[in-house]
Design a protein around this motif. Structure first.
Motif: not given
Length: 129
Positions: A90-99
């Motif tokens: 699960d390691t990584g950079v997590y991004y919030c995203a919107a449409r």
């Protein structure tokens, strides 16, 4: 125009939990979908959990199904990702995203990063074994 700001990343041992938060600043815009993507080193950005705001329909990727939970507080313009039983993968950079474009099926938003209109700056999550 939307602005997204994530918080809550960090380091945790395998089996632990983290909660990510995303503050949504919506100026003159309405968002149809909100979600979380992640990107591991050397890999493409992938959808993790998405929500269609009209009916609060959710979708999770197979690797996180049953471990992660996305919640949305429309009154506060906040979206959260509760991550339990974390694994090293699960390691990584997590991004919030919107449409902001019309969204009829939540699957469309989570399966392709090109369907996202706005991104947060990202927050690092590191899970050690």
């Amino acid at each position: 125009q939307l602005q997204l700001a994530e918080s809550g990343g960090g380091s945790v041992q395998s089996g632990g939990s983290l909660t990510l938060s995303c503050s949504i600043s919506a100026i003159g815009s309405h968002y149809s979908g909100i979600g979380w993507f992640r990107q591991a080193p050397g890999k493409a950005r992938e959808g993790v959990a998405c929500l269609r705001t009209a009916i609060s329909a959710t979708l999770y990727s197979d690797p996180v199904e049953g471990r992660f939970t996305i919640t949305w507080d429309g009154a506060k313009n906040m979206v959260y990702l509760q991550m339990d039983n974390l694994r090293p993968e699960d390691t990584g950079v997590y991004y919030c995203a919107a449409r902001i474009r019309a969204l009829f099926v939540v699957h469309d938003m989570c399966e392709d990063a090109n369907e996202i209109d706005y991104w947060g700056q990202g927050t690092q999550v590191t899970v050690s074994s």
